[in-house]
Design a protein around this motif. Sequence first.
Motif, PDB file in Angstrom:
ATOM      1  N   PHE A  67       1.645  13.525-110.972  1.00  0.00           N
ATOM      2  CA  PHE A  67       2.876  13.902-110.084  1.00  0.00           C
ATOM      3  C   PHE A  67       2.878  12.774-109.167  1.00  0.00           C
ATOM      4  N   PRO A  68       3.902  11.811-109.194  1.00  0.00           N
ATOM      5  CA  PRO A  68       3.877  10.585-108.652  1.00  0.00           C
ATOM      6  C   PRO A  68       4.139  11.067-106.855  1.00  0.00           C
ATOM      7  N   ASN A  69       4.876  12.281-106.526  1.00  0.00           N
ATOM      8  CA  ASN A  69       4.931  12.637-105.261  1.00  0.00           C
ATOM      9  C   ASN A  69       3.813  13.686-104.701  1.00  0.00           C
ATOM     10  N   SER A  70       2.789  13.787-105.499  1.00  0.00           N
ATOM     11  CA  SER A  70       1.725  14.729-104.996  1.00  0.00           C
ATOM     12  C   SER A  70       0.814  14.085-104.146  1.00  0.00           C
ATOM     13  N   SER A  71       0.192  14.752-103.385  1.00  0.00           N
ATOM     14  CA  SER A  71      -1.116  14.233-102.518  1.00  0.00           C
ATOM     15  C   SER A  71      -2.101  13.677-103.151  1.00  0.00           C
ATOM     16  N   ILE A  72      -2.366  14.347-104.413  1.00  0.00           N
ATOM     17  CA  ILE A  72      -3.318  13.803-105.353  1.00  0.00           C
ATOM     18  C   ILE A  72      -3.024  12.553-105.527  1.00  0.00           C
ATOM     19  N   ALA A  73      -1.812  11.801-106.062  1.00  0.00           N
ATOM     20  CA  ALA A  73      -1.490  10.743-106.245  1.00  0.00           C
ATOM     21  C   ALA A  73      -1.609   9.700-105.306  1.00  0.00           C
ATOM     22  N   GLN A  74      -1.239  10.076-103.962  1.00  0.00           N
ATOM     23  CA  GLN A  74      -1.173   9.390-102.865  1.00  0.00           C
ATOM     24  C   GLN A  74      -2.465   9.397-102.130  1.00  0.00           C
ATOM     25  N   ALA A  75      -3.393   9.846-102.452  1.00  0.00           N
ATOM     26  CA  ALA A  75      -4.287  10.508-101.684  1.00  0.00           C
ATOM     27  C   ALA A  75      -5.144   9.046-101.197  1.00  0.00           C
ATOM     28  N   GLY A  76      -5.682   8.189-102.029  1.00  0.00           N
ATOM     29  CA  GLY A  76      -6.233   6.999-101.733  1.00  0.00           C
ATOM     30  C   GLY A  76      -7.408   7.107-100.900  1.00  0.00           C
ATOM     31  N   ASP A  77      -7.190   6.859 -99.584  1.00  0.00           N
ATOM     32  CA  ASP A  77      -8.537   6.934 -98.705  1.00  0.00           C
ATOM     33  C   ASP A  77      -8.524   8.116 -97.957  1.00  0.00           C
ATOM     34  N   ILE A  78      -7.982   8.969 -98.428  1.00  0.00           N
ATOM     35  CA  ILE A  78      -7.961  10.392 -97.637  1.00  0.00           C
ATOM     36  C   ILE A  78      -9.459  11.179 -98.320  1.00  0.00           C
ATOM     37  N   GLU A  79     -10.116  11.655 -97.478  1.00  0.00           N
ATOM     38  CA  GLU A  79     -11.432  12.190 -97.595  1.00  0.00           C
ATOM     39  C   GLU A  79     -10.853  13.817 -98.288  1.00  0.00           C
ATOM     40  N   ASP A  80     -11.675  14.155 -98.983  1.00  0.00           N
ATOM     41  CA  ASP A  80     -11.216  15.404 -99.581  1.00  0.00           C
ATOM     42  C   ASP A  80     -11.577  16.536 -98.557  1.00  0.00           C
ATOM     43  N   TYR A  81     -12.442  16.169 -97.679  1.00  0.00           N
ATOM     44  CA  TYR A  81     -12.864  17.315 -96.369  1.00  0.00           C
ATOM     45  C   TYR A  81     -11.606  17.423 -95.599  1.00  0.00           C
ATOM     46  N   ILE A  82     -10.857  16.129 -95.439  1.00  0.00           N
ATOM     47  CA  ILE A  82      -9.696  16.113 -94.503  1.00  0.00           C
ATOM     48  C   ILE A  82      -8.429  17.225 -95.128  1.00  0.00           C
ATOM     49  N   VAL A  83      -8.448  17.245 -96.485  1.00  0.00           N
ATOM     50  CA  VAL A  83      -7.343  18.069 -97.106  1.00  0.00           C
ATOM     51  C   VAL A  83      -7.796  19.536 -97.040  1.00  0.00           C
ATOM     52  N   ARG A  84      -9.090  19.582 -97.602  1.00  0.00           N
ATOM     53  CA  ARG A  84      -9.434  21.116 -97.859  1.00  0.00           C
ATOM     54  C   ARG A  84      -9.969  21.635 -96.846  1.00  0.00           C
ATOM     55  N   TYR A  85     -10.572  21.250 -96.046  1.00  0.00           N
ATOM     56  CA  TYR A  85     -11.204  22.036 -94.777  1.00  0.00           C
ATOM     57  C   TYR A  85     -10.407  21.899 -93.479  1.00  0.00           C
ATOM     58  N   LEU A  86      -9.746  20.681 -93.354  1.00  0.00           N
ATOM     59  CA  LEU A  86      -9.139  20.564 -92.077  1.00  0.00           C
ATOM     60  C   LEU A  86      -7.596  20.843 -92.394  1.00  0.00           C
ATOM     61  N   LYS A  87      -7.215  20.840 -93.696  1.00  0.00           N
ATOM     62  CA  LYS A  87      -5.818  21.282 -93.987  1.00  0.00           C
ATOM     63  C   LYS A  87      -5.064  20.383 -93.705  1.00  0.00           C
ATOM     64  N   VAL A  88      -5.134  19.027 -93.708  1.00  0.00           N
ATOM     65  CA  VAL A  88      -4.128  17.905 -93.351  1.00  0.00           C
ATOM     66  C   VAL A  88      -3.670  17.302 -94.634  1.00  0.00           C
ATOM     67  N   THR A  89      -2.372  17.464 -94.927  1.00  0.00           N
ATOM     68  CA  THR A  89      -1.949  16.563 -95.743  1.00  0.00           C
ATOM     69  C   THR A  89      -0.783  15.665 -95.232  1.00  0.00           C
ATOM     70  N   GLU A  90      -0.285  15.888 -94.028  1.00  0.00           N
ATOM     71  CA  GLU A  90       0.742  15.301 -93.460  1.00  0.00           C
ATOM     72  C   GLU A  90       0.174  15.110 -92.124  1.00  0.00           C
ATOM     73  N   PRO A  91       0.639  13.876 -91.131  1.00  0.00           N
ATOM     74  CA  PRO A  91       0.020  13.793 -89.818  1.00  0.00           C
ATOM     75  C   PRO A  91       0.373  15.063 -89.092  1.00  0.00           C
ATOM     76  N   VAL A  92      -0.792  15.546 -88.119  1.00  0.00           N
ATOM     77  CA  VAL A  92      -1.023  16.460 -87.309  1.00  0.00           C
ATOM     78  C   VAL A  92      -1.098  16.018 -86.124  1.00  0.00           C
ATOM     79  N   PRO A  93      -0.461  17.156 -84.938  1.00  0.00           N
ATOM     80  CA  PRO A  93      -0.643  16.579 -83.434  1.00  0.00           C
ATOM     81  C   PRO A  93      -1.999  16.949 -82.870  1.00  0.00           C
ATOM     82  N   ILE A  94      -2.591  15.809 -82.177  1.00  0.00           N
ATOM     83  CA  ILE A  94      -3.975  16.105 -81.622  1.00  0.00           C
ATOM     84  C   ILE A  94      -3.765  15.961 -80.198  1.00  0.00           C
ATOM     85  N   VAL A  95      -4.236  16.708 -79.220  1.00  0.00           N
ATOM     86  CA  VAL A  95      -4.145  16.601 -77.880  1.00  0.00           C
ATOM     87  C   VAL A  95      -4.785  15.241 -77.277  1.00  0.00           C
TER      88      VAL A  95
END
Length: 192
Positions: free
Chosen positions: A42-70
């Motif tokens: 799936f060329p536009n899926s987060s799976i294909a573009q994940a590269g250096d993204i830790e699974d924990y970030i997607v699965r537990y922190l629910k981050v697939t796009e930039p998120v605001p942090i204080v």
Amino acid sequence: MVVDQYERRYLYKVHIRGGHQMLKSWLKCCFLAVLWVCLGVFPNSSIAQAGDIEDYIVRYLKVTEPVPIVMDASGETQLFSPEELSDGKRLFDDNCKNCHVGGATLPNPVQSLSMKNLQGATPSRDNVANLIEFQREPTIYDGSDVSFWCRQVPDTWLPDKELANLEAFILRAAEVARGWGTEDVADGIDFT
């Protein structure tokens, strides 16, 4: 049963042609499967573009796009990408996890990395700037004295940008990860 020469040739051709058809079909399937994997399922899926993204970030922190942090006490926010949070997680795993596994604080379990405890510190540690300040000059929870529980992180070791990724990971985990820095550490533990 006697098979004459013509029948034998006919049976041989049918057998060979049938085998060729099966082989062609099998090769087409293999080619398509390899092509499918090489080009990306799936060329536009987060799976294909994940590269250096830790699974924990997607699965537990629910981050697939930039998120605001204080970022500071005024409430100003900055967007942190999944890659930046992954870098922060790797720094946490390499440098903090021994004492802060799952957001707990093993040397002092009543002061975990839960959002409630981060907010309750003096000064509060619920934003990136204050966490960086704490890491540069660690103090005890009420801010009245130097702390020797957490090691000092000079900018010669981790520049502000890298440390900001680490702090953003901690804050995002404290905000959304189930069980991160559980506040009721003694609940369910029998000390007798």
